[in-house]
Enzyme design. Structure first.
Site, PDB file in Angstrom:
ATOM      1  N   THR A  16       0.823  -1.214   0.000  1.00 45.16           N
ATOM      2  CA  THR A  16       0.000   0.000   0.000  1.00 45.16           C
ATOM      3  C   THR A  16       0.853   1.258   0.000  1.00 45.16           C
ATOM      4  OG1 THR A  16      -1.841  -1.120   1.050  1.00 45.16           O
ATOM      5  CG2 THR A  16      -1.736   1.239   1.383  1.00 45.16           C
ATOM      6  N   SER A  62       1.237  -7.525  -0.737  1.00 43.97           N
ATOM      7  CA  SER A  62       1.902  -8.535   0.101  1.00 43.97           C
ATOM      8  C   SER A  62       0.962  -9.637   0.566  1.00 43.97           C
ATOM      9  CB  SER A  62       2.629  -7.895   1.277  1.00 43.97           C
ATOM     10  OG  SER A  62       1.768  -7.650   2.351  1.00 43.97           O
ATOM     11  N   THR A  95       1.557  -4.242   4.368  1.00 43.25           N
ATOM     12  CA  THR A  95       1.386  -4.524   5.801  1.00 43.25           C
ATOM     13  C   THR A  95       0.896  -5.948   6.052  1.00 43.25           C
ATOM     14  OG1 THR A  95      -0.885  -3.682   5.786  1.00 43.25           O
ATOM     15  CG2 THR A  95       0.861  -2.119   6.375  1.00 43.25           C
ATOM     16  N   ASP A  96       0.226  -6.561   5.052  1.00 42.59           N
ATOM     17  CA  ASP A  96      -0.469  -7.830   5.321  1.00 42.59           C
ATOM     18  C   ASP A  96       0.464  -8.943   5.799  1.00 42.59           C
ATOM     19  OD1 ASP A  96      -2.914  -6.744   4.745  1.00 42.59           O
ATOM     20  OD2 ASP A  96      -3.034  -7.549   2.709  1.00 42.59           O
TER      21      ASP A  96
HETATM   22  N1  ASP Z   1      -2.758  -5.577   0.844  1.00 47.97           N
HETATM   23  C1  ASP Z   1      -1.734  -4.592   1.126  1.00 47.97           C
HETATM   24  C2  ASP Z   1      -0.394  -5.301   1.166  1.00 47.97           C
HETATM   25  O1  ASP Z   1      -0.130  -5.983   2.105  1.00 47.97           O
HETATM   26  C3  ASP Z   1      -2.033  -3.948   2.410  1.00 47.97           C
HETATM   27  C4  ASP Z   1      -1.020  -2.932   2.870  1.00 47.97           C
HETATM   28  O2  ASP Z   1       0.078  -2.813   2.382  1.00 47.97           O
HETATM   29  O3  ASP Z   1      -1.375  -2.231   3.828  1.00 47.97           O
HETATM   30  O4  ASP Z   1       0.373  -5.167   0.253  1.00 47.97           O
END
Ligand code: ASP
Length: 332
Positions: A16, A62, A95-96
């Site tokens: 993200t 991610s 973040t995932d």
């Molecule tokens: N789906 C995203 C990822 O993990 C969520 C994020 O980065 O906050 O790439």
């Protein structure tokens, strides 16, 4: 190699922090991994003119993290850390699965320079994007030899690789640090440290993991214990070629009896099975008679990585229940 240089390398993997949305007020309906790492860095005025190098290792959401990206990232990181002029490395990530990548890099490279993962809960196009500040804080830590080892910084909080937990699905303040607490804080470019990251050697199988074709990495799956759990899930995974299984048990690693019975069938078929806890904190303590082994404090996702590494080095923890050492406690 200890650091003598002042250059920071930023390895981009997507997430993200590199995401874009059609509107500045949209922090949910965006596309992760749309901007290259150079563009993410260019959006932070305070980073301009600093000794930085950017390298795009992957461009992924991610949630889709896989062995191929981990291997590419591990190899790129090892290469950059070996350069004398590099003080530290920043990794931009989603973040995932941030906590899984942090643990993976910690166990596979155990770096002696700062390796700082960072991410964002809001896309780069958001009215108040969190990525730029997080990136700036990450570069600050990566330049500081006192912060060696793998860590993550988000919202000014610095997390260790064993303790990082994503605990909220969409709030800005989405991360926790388990029972151990934060490593420290960064405010206005000034890091404040609460405790040290203990230096640890990499896992014995780390070099093989990085050099071997990732398609040959041991297949390890995670199953969750819950009301109405079915042993058929474990049977199906074994039939599909699982070599190891982590069962995320309830509470202190307890298993639904249907899973416990299926776990015994899996073990009889030569599959390594460990238990962990599906609770966010605490891990597994102790081992009642007949219980499956566990990796103690490790989360199911960390235990999956540890079991992969153990399977790769032949040291399958199919031993006395509870006798598998917690890597956080292994002698260093
Ligand atoms: N789906 C995203 C990822 O993990 C969520 C994020 O980065 O906050 O790439």
């Amino acid at each position: 190699m200890a650091s003598t240089g002042s250059k920071v390398v930023i390895l981009g993997t997507g997430g993200t922090i590199a995401g874009t949305a059609a509107s500045a007020t949209d922090s949910i309906g965006y596309r992760a991994a749309s901007l290259g790492v150079e563009a993410v860095v260019a959006a932070v005025p305070a980073l301009q003119g600093q000794a930085l190098e950017c390298l795009q290792v992957a461009q992924t959401d991610s949630k889709d993290m896989d062995a191929a990206v981990w291997q590419a990232l591990g190899r790129a990181l090892a290469q950059q850390l070996a350069r004398a002029e590099v003080a530290g490395v920043v990794i931009t990530h989603g973040t995932d699965t941030l906590e899984e990548t942090a643990y993976f890099l910690h166990r596979v490279l155990a770096p002696r320079k700062p390796v700082v993962l960072t991410a964002a809960m809001r896309p780069a196009t958001a009215l108040m994007a969190d990525g730029p500040q997080n990136l700036l804080d990450a570069v600050t830590l990566a330049r500081d030899a006192a912060w060696c080892g793998v860590q993550a910084v988000l919202g000014g909080r610095v997390y260790g690789p064993l303790d990082l937990r994503k605990r909220h699905g969409w709030q800005l303040d989405a991360f926790g640090s388990g029972d151990a607490g934060l490593l420290g804080l960064v405010q206005d470019g000034v890091p404040r440290r609460f405790r040290d990251l203990r230096a640890a050697p990499p896992h014995a199988a780390a070099a093989r993991l990085l050099s071997q074709d990732e398609r040959d990495w041991p297949v390890v799956d995670i199953v969750s214990s819950h009301a109405g759990a079915r042993g058929a899930v474990i049977d199906a995974l074994v039939a599909a070629g699982a070599m190891g299984l982590v069962i995320a048990g309830t509470g202190n690693g307890s298993l639904h009896q249907a899973l416990a019975q299926a776990a015994e069938r899996a073990r009889a078929a030569g599959v390594a099975v460990v238990r962990a806890s599906r609770c966010l904190d605490g891990g597994v303590v102790g081992a009642p008679a007949g219980a499956l082994p566990s990796y103690g404090a490790l989360t199911p996702w960390q235990a999956r990585i540890e079991l992969m590494l153990d399977l790769m080095s032949g040291g399958v923890p199919d031993v006395v229940p509870g006798a598998v050492p917690d890597p956080g406690l292994r002698p260093r």
